[in-house]
Structures are given as structure tokens and as C-alpha cells.
Scaffold this active site. Sequence first.
Site, short mmCIF file in Angstrom:
data_model
loop_
_atom_site.label_atom_id
_atom_site.label_comp_id
_atom_site.label_asym_id
_atom_site.label_seq_id
_atom_site.Cartn_x
_atom_site.Cartn_y
_atom_site.Cartn_z
N ASP A 46 -1.76 -1.15 5.85
CA ASP A 46 -2.01 -0.67 7.22
C ASP A 46 -3.45 -0.27 7.48
OD1 ASP A 46 -2.07 1.58 5.61
OD2 ASP A 46 -1.27 2.89 7.16
N PHE B 83 -17.47 14.29 2.79
CA PHE B 83 -16.67 13.70 1.71
C PHE B 83 -17.20 12.32 1.35
CE2 PHE B 83 -13.21 10.96 0.25
CZ PHE B 83 -12.79 11.66 -0.87
N ASP C 56 0.88 -1.16 0.00
CA ASP C 56 0.00 0.00 0.00
C ASP C 56 0.93 1.22 0.00
OD1 ASP C 56 -2.29 1.57 0.27
OD2 ASP C 56 -2.15 1.57 2.45
N LYS C 57 0.45 2.40 -0.41
CA LYS C 57 1.35 3.55 -0.46
C LYS C 57 1.27 4.38 0.83
CE LYS C 57 0.52 7.39 -2.81
NZ LYS C 57 0.78 8.50 -1.85
N ASN D 269 -9.00 -1.02 4.39
CA ASN D 269 -9.21 -1.31 2.96
C ASN D 269 -8.23 -2.36 2.42
OD1 ASN D 269 -7.03 0.38 3.21
ND2 ASN D 269 -7.50 1.60 1.42
#
Length: 904
Positions: A561, A305, A175-176, A564
Site C-alpha cells: 500500500d 526522524f 507488506d505488513k 516503498n
Amino acid sequence: GESVPVTKINLPNPSEYPKAMGDEIYSPEVHKRHTLFCGTNVIQTRFYTGELVKALVVRTGFSTAKGQLVRSILYPKPTDFKLYRDAYLFLLSLVVVAGIGFLYTVVNSILNEVPAHTIIIESLDIITITVPPALPAAMTAGIVYAQRRLKKIGIFCISPQRINICGQLNLVCFDKTGTLTEDGLDLWGIQRVENARFLLPEERACSESLLKSEFVACMATCHSLTKIEGVLSGDPLDLKMFEAIGWILEEATEEETALHNRIMPTVVRPSKQLFPESKQATNQEMELFELSTSYEIGIVRQFPFSSVLQRMCVIARVLGEKRMDAYMKGAPEVIASLCKQETVPVDFDCVLEEYTKQGFRVIALAHRKLESKLTWHKVQTINRDAIESNMDFMGLIIMQNKLKQETPAVLEDLHKANIRTVMVTGDNMLTAISVARDCGMILPQDKVIIAEALPPKDGQAARINWHYADTLAKCTSSSPAINSEDIPVKLVHESLEDLQMTKYHFAMNGKSFAVILEHFQDLVPKLVLHGTVFARMAPDQKTQLVEALQNVDYYVGMCGDGANDCGALKRAHGGISLSELEASVASPFTSRTPSISCVPKLIREGRAALITSFCVFKFMALYSIIQYISVTLLYSILSNLGDFQFLFIDLAIILVVVFTMSLNPAWKELVARRPPSGLISGPLLCSVLSQIIICLAFQTFGFFWVKQQSWYEPWTTESDACDVLDAANPISAHHGNETLHDEHYIKNYENTTLFFISSFQYLIVAIVFSKGKPFRQPCYKNLLFVISVIVLYVFIFFIMLHPVESIDTFLELVCVPYEWRLRILIIVVLNALVSVLTEEAVDRCGVCFLSSLLGCREKTPKAKYMHLAQELLVDPEWPPKPRTTTEAKVPSQENGSYQIITVT
């Protein structure tokens, strides 16, 4: 629950506001802001006094997200591993060997007229000798030790069988945000728009000139922050943005809400320090103070959001103004599409691309003055779509997401070890490509091909447009000609493992990935073979990607982490979570330190555990075969090993050796070689077979050589070879109580000879199979193993060369001449030399020898990804050329294949 504090509001009442709702059906994803998820802590409420709140439960038990997670933990999708499949085959071959021994025992006993009950006991005994019952316990020991070592370095494991599989990982997905990069974002700067033109970038948004600008007003109001116990909290991005302008947020208290009988708006205002300091007249200071207290903005309505819409919007009103304002922020492409085109700068795409290519996170802002007829009451019922249109584009906020300090070094270590790295993120694609270049996932000279897939529309077939990232959307008026240097070079590699390290990478977003999975099934293996960046990926798409990589025979690791990443962490061969929250429940491994440095550590420990499993398996197989050879040779003279001899071998030798040989720690660095994945491999079979032949040869030689000795005679209770030939070392052979021993014919010269030779053989193969470098530390660093082996060697040497009467009686050994004891010692030393030298030879040239022996030197690689890489090297149409399109025709009824047309 929620990972950060979020504001939840009630569902609109369809009877009161039919226009707002229409025929909308409730969905937990779409109506997230109205849904309280299980595990949520209600930390603050704002309410109408006396109004009742009704909540409806929509899912319970295993239908909930937590229930599905628990079910996936209880009943995980089985992860097939070659080691365990081969273990069954190996045991099956031992059963075949046992069957041969069983038949031999039965036939031999019948020919020698042995009683039926003895035949049954001895023939069944040979089966339990050949198939070791201690094997599962021995295999588990190595995994338990590895789990303990992982715990010491801060990696916790809830699925120990996955440790072995981690030794095979040859691809890791990262993941980024929060994994490769720091968790939080820092404000790099802002770039405002005036008269549809970008101004120069500004570092600070809290300057005096911008104080009352609509740009700063948008930054001050368009967020979902709230105060909890006096501390501002909410989304980290919103928090950074609000802190950058230095404003103050004030919320109405419960008493104020009750007094006005309607929810009071949240108010934001600039702090006094933001106003210019003046040291002139007192009345000027008073005016400034009045100005600072009078300029306030109230947030009247908030549209939170939405990840589906990729934007949020608020309706606010400046104190004293009659008309309200709508402020919107979100993904730049989305915001620009909702603005009046005359307010969006012409060079918007180019400016945005420049920032995203440098790895910045870009957020766009927009504003609109609402009509004066919109009252407070109307605003509370208005549809979101009515507000989010015809906006004025205001500019960009540029956020910086820094790489973690250790990221480049860890990825370099993985690349050196021939482990491929892939980025799977929910972020913008160009930002992801930039981060991939910065951290070394994509080398500077490598080409990046963006696959933009479009679904079928208006009768047109699905298609993929291929762009090269460096030539994408150039800002020059005319498109540059395709340079031959832009087309990636195919490298012919000597090693099949290096085939993956070619000069081009594919990048795509979640939408394109979904289209390719549905309409271009044939292209999926080719794309995942060189796919390095997967951006804007939804949680289920991350799982689909892991499965696609596994379908081409990659052993996939996943490091993430967040919640998702749960599905992908669970599905991967080795999932490691850097968070102790949601992800850690689904992940087999959890790291205490939120750093990807745990990935190479886990792989090193996995490799050490895997090699330990092979060592233990080989040793247990040899233990069975050595004992099988001893018993079979003794059965030929109607003898057997004694009960206490079996006990000494099983408890004192095997148990001690098995549980100490597994203690070797992992090697200190990752190497390019990977351990074999299964037991049925060239070097391993060569090693086992060669040791079996050596042990068989030396035991058989000892068995027949003892019969050639001048003092040898078939053993009777009166026999005493020591008295006849060894006056110098007189040892009484009359131990009394011989009747029981005579019945089973345990005591004889062959038995004593084979007992000593086989006892040493167990220790010899234990040392030979205790491999160290390159996956484990050398066995001499395993102190417990070294001490155990030395003690056992000394003890067996002692009872062989200096027999003790009580020990001989206990182990049912007979007295043999001292000269024969020395000859046994020579047999043992020769056996050790031959075993060690043969194992060294097998390590160096065993694979080549077996390949030539089986005539399979030109064998195609077993792994699908290697086979595919070989095919693509000679495919002139791959990789696709820049600015070309691949179309998929609708599959015909006759066959389901897709016809792919490439259009330049």
C-alpha cells in the site's frame, strides 16, 4: 510528494558552519529533510522576514523518481508467460498443417489440369483457413470481460494481459503495516526505567504523577507534529503518542516570528484537565491554574526522524529553566547503544524480545541534560552526533498494531489453495514473526529459523549465524541444550505442490538479505524456498526478493500500500495496490477497498480468464481444423465451400460463439488445483487431438457415405435427387442462374453433407470446450452462450430437416432426400456423444494416458522450486541446525564458487 505532513528545513551553510558540514556531499536520501520532492504541497511556512530563499533543482525529467516511474510504466520489464510462448508454437504447428494442405492443393489441381490463377487462389485460401485471423480478437474478448468483472468488485487494472498471469500465482508477498495489519498504531502502554531497572508496565502515560516527568516531556516534544488550519497533523505514530498524554501544542504565528526576527519555538504544555481537581479553597485553584500556565516546554531545535539512523532527536527547554534538555526516541536497539550503559537495564534484550515476539511495536526513549554553556545560537549550529551520545535510558513506549479483521481468513483460503504467503516488511523482525504467527502465515507448531548474515570484516569471511526464533536470546543464565524436538521435521508429500508446506520457515532482515545476495548466491534459492518473513527490507530489496522468487519459477503476486512497495508491485507477475496514491501508479492492479480480500478475488478471476483463454484457443484451433478438413475433402473433387457458406460459418456461428463462450464468471472459491500454465500440456493436447480425430472421422465418413447412396450421382444442373426418391417432400432443385455455380462447382451433394456436419461440429466443440468447475461457473449459467447455441442449433436443424428454397439458394445448398437428412442427423448425434464422452475421459485419465504413452511417468518436476524441494528432502545438512554458523570463503581466482563451512 510526501505521504504525511513533514517539516523541511534549509541546508546548513558550509561557509558559516564548516564544522557542521565537513566534506559532506549532497544526497537526496541522506538530506531528505532539506529536499522538496516533486508533487509536494507546501501547506505551511515559517520564515525570517525579508530573507530570500534560494532553491536549487537537482533532478529533472526521467532522472526524477516520478520520471523513472513513468518510464517503467511506458517500458515495463517484459513478464514472460508460458501461455503466450506456447501460442506461437501452436500457431507454428497450424502453419505446418497449412503448408501440407497448400502442397496437396497445388499437386491435386495440377493433376486435374486446373487453371493457374485458380490454383494460386485456392492454395492461398487454405492457409487463411488454417491460421485463424480472428484469434487475437477472440483471446482479447475473455480478458476484456474479466477486466469488467474485476471493476465491478472494485479492482482496477491498467495492464490487462496480467489478468491471465494472475491465474497462475502460487506465491503472494504481503507488506505488513496497512496491508495485513491496521494502518494506525494504538498505544498499548509504557514501561519506564528507574535506577537502570524496568518498572511494571503502565497503561496510561497521562497520570498525575508523571505529569512533570522527563518521560512524558520526551513524549510531548520528540515528534515532528505541526498544526495545519488548527488541526494537529504529522506522522501517525507521533500523533498517537502525543494524543496519549493529552498535551496541547502551540506554534508561533507569522506576526510573532516577524516581530522577534527569528523563528519562535513551538511550545507544548499540559492541558488544564490533567491537573488534579481540587474543590477546596479558591486560592488553591488559582495556584493550580498558575502552575498549569507556567509549565511549558519550548522545542528549540529538531533533528527529524531518519530511516537510516532509525531515530529522531529534539532539543527543548522548560520555561524558566537555564539548561536545555535533549530528548531522543527511536528503534530500541539503536537508542540503547547511544545511552550510558549503566542506565540501560540488564534485562533490556529479554524485555524487548518479549514485546516484539507478541507483535508489539516498541519505541525507546532517552534524555540528557545539556551543558549550561550551550546557548540558543550554539544549539542551532551544533552537530547531531554531539547531542546524540551519553544519554540516559528512560524506558519503552509499546504500540499495538492490530491485525485487520479479514486477514486470517484470507490467508487460510490462500493456504488451502496451495498458494504460499510471504511477509515483506520494514518493521522489526520479531514483531513481523509474531504477526505472521497471529495471522496463520506460520502455524503454531512450525519452527522459525532466523538467518543472521554478517559481511566480511577484519579479514574474516562473510558468515550466517542460524538461530531458532523460539530459542533466541533466552533469558536464563545458561543456554539450554538443543532439544531434538527443536529441529524441524521434513515431511514427505505425495503431491509436488505440497512440498512447499514443510515444518520450518526462514526469517531474515534486510541487512542479512543483502549479505546473502552478495556472498551466498548458492544459498539464495534454498532460503527463498522456505523464507516466510523478511523484515527491515528497503524498497529495492523488496524488488530483489520478488526477482529471487521468480528465478526459482514461482509466479509471484505482491500486495502492498505504500510508495516503498512500488518496485516490487511493478516487478511481480501480479502486483495489487491497496492505496490510490503512489503505489497505484506502478501497480497493474489497484483495489478500491484497502483489504487483502481482493487477492483471492483477483486470483479467481485470473484463473477464470486463463481457462477462458484456453477454451477460446482450443475452439479457434478446432474451428480452423474443421474448416480445413471440409475444404481439403472438397478440393479432392475440385469443389469448395461457397462464399455465403463461409460467411455464415464465420459470422453467425464462430463470432457469436467466441464472444459469448468467454462470459462465464469465475468459480466462487479458490481450489487447490492450478490451471495449466501453457498450451503444450498433456490434458490440453489430448483434448485437442482427440477432438480433431473425431471431427476428421465423422466428416470423412459422411463424405464417403453420401457417395454410396443409391440416388447419388456427380452433380449437374439437371440433377434432382428429391424428385427421384422423395415424392413425399417435393422440393424444386432448379433455382436458375447456375452458370457461376457450375464454374466453381460449389453445388453438390458432398458440399451440402459436409456443410451440415461441420456446422454442427463447431457447436459441439464449443460446448465440449466450455469448461466450468473448478475454475469457472458452469456454462449453463452463461445465459448469452446458452441462448446463442440453442438458436443456432434450432436454425441449422430447421434448414436441414425443413429446407427453405430461398435459404438453400443463398447458401448454395442442393436438395437431398429426406432419408439422407435423417442420416446426417444420426451422424451429428453420434459425433456429439463421442465428443462429450471422449472429453470426459480425457479430463479424468488423459494425463496418465499421455504420460505412459510418452514414457515419462517418472519425470522430474519442471518448476525449479519443486525440483529443489525434492533435493532438500534428502539433504541431511538442511535445514541448518540451531546455533550453527555457515561461513563463505572468498572465491578463488580459478573458479567463482563459494566454499561453505558450517561451524557449530
